[in-house]
Design an enzyme around this catalytic site. Structure first.
Site, PDB file in Angstrom:
ATOM      1  N   ASP A 150      36.923 -41.043  11.895  1.00 53.83           N
ATOM      2  CA  ASP A 150      35.555 -40.814  11.448  1.00 53.83           C
ATOM      3  C   ASP A 150      34.855 -39.956  12.501  1.00 53.83           C
ATOM      4  O   ASP A 150      35.360 -39.806  13.630  1.00 53.83           O
ATOM      5  CB  ASP A 150      34.850 -42.163  11.275  1.00 53.83           C
ATOM      6  CG  ASP A 150      33.415 -42.007  10.822  1.00 53.83           C
ATOM      7  OD1 ASP A 150      33.141 -41.112  10.011  1.00 53.83           O
ATOM      8  OD2 ASP A 150      32.568 -42.781  11.293  1.00 53.83           O
ATOM      9  N   LYS A 151      33.708 -39.398  12.161  1.00 55.22           N
ATOM     10  CA  LYS A 151      32.959 -38.584  13.133  1.00 55.22           C
ATOM     11  C   LYS A 151      31.764 -39.332  13.691  1.00 55.22           C
ATOM     12  O   LYS A 151      31.697 -39.616  14.885  1.00 55.22           O
ATOM     13  CB  LYS A 151      32.500 -37.267  12.510  1.00 55.22           C
ATOM     14  CG  LYS A 151      31.746 -36.364  13.493  1.00 55.22           C
ATOM     15  CD  LYS A 151      31.000 -35.270  12.783  1.00 55.22           C
ATOM     16  CE  LYS A 151      29.758 -35.772  12.098  1.00 55.22           C
ATOM     17  NZ  LYS A 151      28.715 -36.246  13.039  1.00 55.22           N
TER      18      LYS A 151
ATOM     19  N   PHE B 108      14.202 -27.919   0.980  1.00 53.82           N
ATOM     20  CA  PHE B 108      15.567 -27.568   1.348  1.00 53.82           C
ATOM     21  C   PHE B 108      16.539 -27.969   0.242  1.00 53.82           C
ATOM     22  O   PHE B 108      16.357 -28.965  -0.440  1.00 53.82           O
ATOM     23  CB  PHE B 108      15.948 -28.308   2.638  1.00 53.82           C
ATOM     24  CG  PHE B 108      17.434 -28.330   2.914  1.00 53.82           C
ATOM     25  CD1 PHE B 108      18.040 -27.274   3.559  1.00 53.82           C
ATOM     26  CD2 PHE B 108      18.208 -29.403   2.518  1.00 53.82           C
ATOM     27  CE1 PHE B 108      19.395 -27.279   3.808  1.00 53.82           C
ATOM     28  CE2 PHE B 108      19.573 -29.428   2.761  1.00 53.82           C
ATOM     29  CZ  PHE B 108      20.163 -28.361   3.409  1.00 53.82           C
TER      30      PHE B 108
ATOM     31  N   GLY C  85      31.745 -38.415   6.343  1.00 51.69           N
ATOM     32  CA  GLY C  85      30.775 -38.308   5.261  1.00 51.69           C
ATOM     33  C   GLY C  85      29.718 -37.257   5.530  1.00 51.69           C
ATOM     34  O   GLY C  85      28.903 -36.964   4.655  1.00 51.69           O
TER      35      GLY C  85
ATOM     36  N   ASN D  67      32.079 -47.852   5.914  1.00 50.32           N
ATOM     37  CA  ASN D  67      32.655 -46.766   5.127  1.00 50.32           C
ATOM     38  C   ASN D  67      34.044 -46.371   5.613  1.00 50.32           C
ATOM     39  O   ASN D  67      34.736 -45.599   4.958  1.00 50.32           O
ATOM     40  CB  ASN D  67      31.729 -45.546   5.162  1.00 50.32           C
ATOM     41  CG  ASN D  67      31.505 -45.040   6.573  1.00 50.32           C
ATOM     42  OD1 ASN D  67      31.302 -45.818   7.502  1.00 50.32           O
ATOM     43  ND2 ASN D  67      31.548 -43.740   6.761  1.00 50.32           N
ATOM     44  N   ASP D  68      34.460 -46.895   6.755  1.00 48.03           N
ATOM     45  CA  ASP D  68      35.787 -46.599   7.292  1.00 48.03           C
ATOM     46  C   ASP D  68      36.786 -47.712   7.014  1.00 48.03           C
ATOM     47  O   ASP D  68      37.967 -47.582   7.349  1.00 48.03           O
ATOM     48  CB  ASP D  68      35.705 -46.365   8.804  1.00 48.03           C
ATOM     49  CG  ASP D  68      34.722 -45.276   9.180  1.00 48.03           C
ATOM     50  OD1 ASP D  68      34.760 -44.218   8.536  1.00 48.03           O
ATOM     51  OD2 ASP D  68      33.917 -45.477  10.109  1.00 48.03           O
TER      52      ASP D  68
END
Length: 1199
Positions: free
Chosen positions: A405-406, A550, A688, A831-832
């Site tokens: 993951d980041k 945006f 994500g 989420n991981d």
């Protein structure tokens, strides 16, 4: 697996009805229960009190070795063929099963405790017209529940109303998508009118029809029917379980999906969590195959020996009938058959039960090494490393692919305003007299913001020049920060003068608005028509005319404001490539200088943003606003018309400058990735976050490099994705075949499992692949998955952006399926969890996103950099130790067993043991167990410093070099040679030999003693040759075992033991008489020399002619001093023409919301006075918040 009932139901043909549509009614449990929806209790445990014993025994007997020993135990119950007592095998089998069962029960008990902790959380439920406090597990579909600030969302809810203006709530979704910035959700107006009225909520009887439970986090489709009127529902109206309510005093929700235990996991969080699988190491799988092969080999040996026994009985047996009369009714064929099973029992030591007990002990202790490692302890959070499983240690030494993951894993998820360029001059970098960069440390003097009473004391900046020009009244600098204070969608809350709380859509916006605040331009408040800013301690109110929001296509946002003097200005910020196309020609020179600054910022891995403005004419704005109003009210082609209007006004802009924001990496991340890459481990980032953010972190981590060709796959159709993948592959390898090189084979127990392996294509150059989530969804389909894998494996770096938790697991499973390599997944959020469960090894980081990842992981620690030590030190050592243990263990046992085979030719194939029976019983459990454990627990070819210094030492692990089928065959050949020496040298030396006193020494008992003594000394010599690292424990274990052997041998062969137990200890005086003969000691010496000398000569030759990386490093260790710890060095600036764009939120902005005419329907001050009930919070103490994605939590000050 927690219940056998569902399994029996499946066997009987019962299938759960597939839910097509969910239909529920508010405050009507009777109606909702008729659909048998899942309740809100969760269950992650595997067993209960009734199913534990049968299911656990079933799992344990899936291991072939346990079945083999159960079979042996059954044979030993037959007295005609058993030469060993049945209870010896039974006791060991029960011990092994009990130890494993206790460990499994402990693990599952922890799961039960975790489930109970979640299920017993309390929440307010509306029951019979009043709110009652109930446990989460008692929440039912259709219930109305009340949530308060900082509470976890109990289930998937339809938002009904909230305390905030416009019925908005703010949630932190880190547990779902890994992002810590706040997300907005808004209730329907029809439900929002109910407010906090208990009577109105109790009367509410709306009906919901929506999609069935699914794993799509970003999509929700449904309708709400109230009083005959139908309203559309989308994802913006729903609060998902796993989120946390932030900055909202209270809200009410209607339960749509429950946690899931009786009917399945219904909430989107549980749908994305993946299944808990029983993980086993590749060595475990190999051991299963080897045990099967050894068992076949054992049966073959026993068959040959049984045939030999039959031949001997028919040709030579009649000679011995005078001394050994046969039993009645037993002829040669039957005797041969019984002899076969006797040899099965006698030769079962090729796979002794102590092997598996020892393996579990080694794994357990190596797990404790990880727990005890102070170099993996993080003092800031008091978090040690933890091995949450004891069965996967050696797998850490065989990792080929890492999926990371980041956010929160590679980065700290803390945004800092780092540098900026204003009117052609760069600020934020410190230079010495010679113009060289000065490294900024904790001791570097900081800018003093005490002149600004509204400044955030936690804001850190080091360039004093920027403050000076702002305070001196530089118009460009002030316009720069004025733009940052005006052009955003941040929503503020002021509890006391100067103590602002920003509800930021993204952490980047929070960082920029806070930077403007510290430099004298504090964003104070907003209404739908105005923005209030404190400019250099002066309150200024701007009229807000329009927000040009945006989106992913525009990559910019603008605001049109009128200052108190009536001047109209458009302020714009966005990606540099987008803004530069819209600048006035007079800015060309300034654009060139700013471009150079942007390149420098990109070299430092910063996220950049360009600022520009434009003065507007009153008449033009009036006409444009009329067109804007008309375009906003139409239904068809609304977005296209608005985009055209935006393009029309956002041109001929005047450049102000650029900002550079840093998403701080965790300490040591680039160095860790560099070392892991040197170990030939491939790292894929599955995040994500959006593409720009992920790419930027890739450059910061040195995963992406300037000399790399980066291929971006972002097509929205399957055909488009296929074309982009093919184009990338052909550029990397023009001569590659159209179809992938796939090798089909069979693997697993009995070779029943079919495998397909996709081989890598050879490429020249460095490449990287970046693929978006929507493109990945097409690429993971059946027809494209091999093309995706083939292209991705050509690249050094793969980054998957905007992926869902389920897609992360799918990528991991794809690599597992077609690469036959060991995978590791590492993450820190819920989420991981799915990819952590899918990978061979799951690593959880205890960070800022909760403990879901840690609870689902196999190993956990606090910082990504500890992964280097986990793999290169603990993993490599564990794999090396278990491999050496298995090779040595099979060597000593095959040698032990083969001696029986050679002896069979001299005992009429009668299944008589060549050793003393007590030696047979104690060989594996007493005499040889401690020395091999000492080697397997303490041995290391080089220490931890050298292991980290030379990551190439790790490369044999993924290739399975240390222990494989070839190594097993070599081990058997070595054992065969050693057994021949151990048997025939004593046999030849004692044949027709007499002692000094003239007595014959060639009796069975003396021969048995000499052979077993030679065997024990030979296997200990082999152990010494295999050991690289000696400790006092190793020495005491080895010498202690030999001393204990001689002590027990002399004791058991003594007159006293014979007089007490004559039938149990028949070797009276054998040790005393035999070991007193010098020629027998010479025989022992010669046997040991002939066994050990060829090994030494062979290894010497191999090292001299074909040295491995281990040999080279160990040679360097002897010649060079111990390497010191890596020194901290200033990161090198890379030369780049690439610039990272600003990290806007992925979703459409909140421009429509902040300009809504209903924005201030309720007075916020009425309820916000009691928003934070904790008196020790920073907000309650009038302490400004940290400027990351502004949440309601107390944050630590970044370094």
């Amino acid at each position: 697996m927690g219940s056998v009932v569902p399994y029996i139901g499946q066997l009987c043909g019962q299938q759960k009805n597939q839910e097509v549509e969910r239909h529920l009614r508010a405050n009507d449990r009777t109606f909702n229960l008729s659909y048998h929806y899942a309740n809100n209790a969760i269950k992650t445990s595997k067993y209960n009190i009734f199913t534990f014993l049968p299911l656990n025994l079933f799992e344990q007997f899936r291991r072939l070795a346990n079945c083999f020993f159960l079979f042996l135990f059954t044979l030993q119950l037959i007295p005609q063929i058993s030469s060993l007592a049945w209870f010896t095998t039974a006791a060991l089998l029960i011990l092994v099963l009990s130890i494993t069962a206790v460990k499994d029960a402990t693990d599952d008990l922890n799961r039960h405790k975790s489930d109970n902790e979640v299920n017993t959380r309390e929440v307010s439920i509306l029951v019979d017209g009043e709110f009652r406090t109930e446990k989460w597990m008692n929440v039912q579909i259709g219930d109305v529940i009340k949530l308060e600030n900082n509470q976890f969302v109990t289930a998937d809810l339809l938002l009904l109303s909230s305390s905030e203006p416009l019925n908005v709530v703010y949630v932190k979704t880190a547990e779902l998508d890994g992002e810590t910035n706040l997300k907005m959700k808004q209730a329907l107006t029809v439900t929002g009118r109910m407010g906090d009225s208990t009577e109105a909520l109790a009367r509410f009887n709306g009906e919901i029809k929506c999609e069935p439970p699914n794993n799509r986090l970003e999509i929700f489709k449904g309708t709400l029917t109230v009083d005959g009127q139908m309203y559309s529902l989308d994802n913006g109206r729903v609060l998902l379980r796993g989120c946390t309510l932030r900055n909202t005093e209270w809200c009410f929700g209607l339960v749509i999906f429950g946690g899931g235990s009786t009917g399945g996991p219904d909430t989107k969080l549980m749908q994305n969590s993946g299944k808990t699988t029983f993980k086993r190491t590749s060595i475990d799988h190999l051991m299963n195959i080897l045990v099967l092969c050894i068992f076949v080999f054992l049966l073959s040996m026993c068959s040959v020996l049984a045939i030999g026994h039959g031949v001997w009985e028919m040709k030579e047996g009649s000679v011995f009938t005078v001394f050994l009369p046969p039993e009645t009714g037993i002829d040669a064929p039957l005797s041969s058959f019984l002899c076969f099973w006797s040899y099965v029992i006698l030769l079962n030591t090729v796979v002794p039960m102590s092997l598996f007990v020892s393996v579990e002990a080694i794994r357990l202790v190596n797990s404790y090494y990880i727990d005890w490692d102070r170099k993996m302890y993080y003092p800031k959070s008091d978090t040690p490393a933890q091995a949450r499983t004891t069965t996967l240690n050696e797998e850490l030494g065989q990792i080929k692919y890492i999926f990371s993951d980041k956010t929160g894993t590679l980065t700290r998820n803390i945004m800092t305003f780092n540098k900026c360029s204003i009117n052609g001059k760069s600020y934020g970098e410190l230079l010495d007299i010679s113009g060289e960069r000065i490294e900024i440390t904790e001791n570097t003097p900081r800018v003093d913001f005490s002149w600004n009473q509204l400044a955030d004391p936690k804001f850190i900046f080091h360039d004093h020049n920027l403050v000076e020009i702002v305070r001196e009244g530089n118009l460009k600098a002030q316009a720069f920060f004025r733009l940052l204070a005006l052009c955003h969608t941040v929503m503020p809350e002021e509890k006391k003068q100067g103590a602002l709380y920003y509800q930021a859509q993204s952490p980047d916006e929070g960082a920029l608005v806070t930077a403007a605040r510290n430099f004298g331009f504090m964003f104070h408040s907003r209404t739908p028509e105005t923005i209030t800013v404190v400019e250099m301690e002066k309150l200024v109110i701007y009229e807000l005319l329009a927000v040009l929001d945006f989106n992913n296509v525009r990559k910019r946002m603008s605001v049109i404001v009128r200052n108190p003097e009536g001047k109209l200005t458009l302020y714009c910020k966005g990606a540099d490539t987008i803004i530069f196309e819209r600048l006035h020609t007079s800015c060309n020179t300034l654009m060139g200088v700013t471009t150079e600054h942007l390149n420098e910022y990109a070299c430092d891995g910063l996220r950049t943003l360009v600022l520009a403005y434009k003065d507007l004419d009153e008449s033009y704005v009036k006409e444009w606003m009329q067109c804007h109003h008309e375009a906003s009210t139409i239904i068809e082609e609304r977005d296209e018309k608005l985009d055209k209007l935006y393009e029309e006004i956002e041109k001929d802009l005047l450049l102000l400058g650029a900002t550079a924001v840093e998403d701080k990496l965790q300490d040591g991340v680039p160095q860790t990735i560099e070392q892991l890459a040197k170990a030939d481990i491939k790292i894929w980032v599955l995040t994500g976050d959006k593409q720009e953010t992920a790419e930027n972190i890739g450059y910061s981590c040195n995963m992406l490099q300037e000399e790399m060709d980066v291929f971006v796959v972002s097509a929205n159709t399957a055909e488009g994705v296929k074309e982009e993948l093919l184009s990338a592959r052909k550029k990397m390898c023009p001569g590659a075949a159209e179809e992938p090189n796939v090798t089909k084979a069979r693997a697993g127990l009995l070779w029943l499992r079919k495998t397909e392996t996709v081989h890598d294509d050879k490429v020249d150059g460095k490449y990287a692949l970046v693929i978006n989530g929507h493109s990945l969804a097409f690429a993971l389909e059946k027809g494209l998955e091999l093309e995706l894998l083939r292209t991705a494996c050509m690249c050094q770096t793969v980054i998957c952006c905007r992926v869902t938790p389920l897609q992360k697991a799918q990528v991991v499973k794809l690599v597992k399926k077609y690469k036959q390599a060991v995978t590791l997944a590492i993450g820190d959020g819920a989420n991981d969890v799915s990819m952590i469960k899918a990978a061979h090894i799951g690593v959880g980081i205890s960070g800022q996103e909760g403990m879901q990842a840690v609870l689902s992981s196999d190993f956990s620690f606090a910082q990504f950099r500890y992964l280097q030590r986990l793999l290169l030190v603990h993993g490599r050592w564990s794999y090396l130790r278990i491999s050496k243990f298995l090779q040595y263990f099979f060597y000593k046992n095959f040698t032990f067993t083969f001696v029986h085979v050679w002896y069979a030719f001299f005992c009429g194939f009668s299944a008589q043991t060549v050793y003393d029976q007590w030696f047979v019983s104690m060989y594996n459990v007493v005499y040889t167990v401690l020395p091999v454990l000492g080697m397997s627990l303490f041995d290391q070819d080089v220490n931890d410093r050298w292991s980290s210094q030379y990551p190439q030492l790790y490369s044999p692990g993924p290739l399975n070099i240390y222990f494989n089928k070839k190594a097993m065959v070599c081990c058997m050949i070595h054992s065969c040679y050693s057994s021949l020496i151990v048997f025939f040298i004593p046999w030849a030396a004692m044949h027709n030999t007499v002692a000094d006193n003239g007595k014959d020494t060639a009796d069975y008992q003396s021969f048995a003693l000499v052979v077993q003594t030679c065997l024990l000394i030979v296997v200990n010599i082999q152990l010494c040759l295999d050991t690289h690292y000696w400790t006092a424990v190793n020495q005491s274990f080895m010498w202690g075992s030999l001393v204990f052997y001689f002590a027990t041998t002399f004791a058991m062969h003594s007159n006293d033991m014979f007089s007490i137990f004559a039938s149990v200890f028949p070797f009276i005086g054998t040790a005393r008489n035999t070991l007193s003969q010098p020629n027998l000691w010479l025989t022992i010496f010669l046997t040991c020399l002939l066994c050990g000398l060829p090994v030494v000569a062979f290894r010497f030759t191999i090292i001299q002619l074909w040295p491995t990386i281990n040999d080279k490093v160990r040679h360097k260790v002897r010649e060079e001093p111990l390497p010191g710890p890596a020194t901290r060095r200033l990161p090198a600036r890379r030369i780049s023409t690439r610039r990272s764009s600003y990290a806007f939120s992925h979703t459409h902005g909140y421009g429509d919301l902040v300009t809504s005419r209903r924005f201030l329907l309720k007075c916020p001050l009425k309820s916000r006075n009691t928003l934070f009930k904790q008196t020790n919070s920073p907000l309650a103490q009038n302490q400004p918040q940290l400027y990351r994605a502004i949440t309601g939590e107390s944050e630590q000050q970044p370094r």
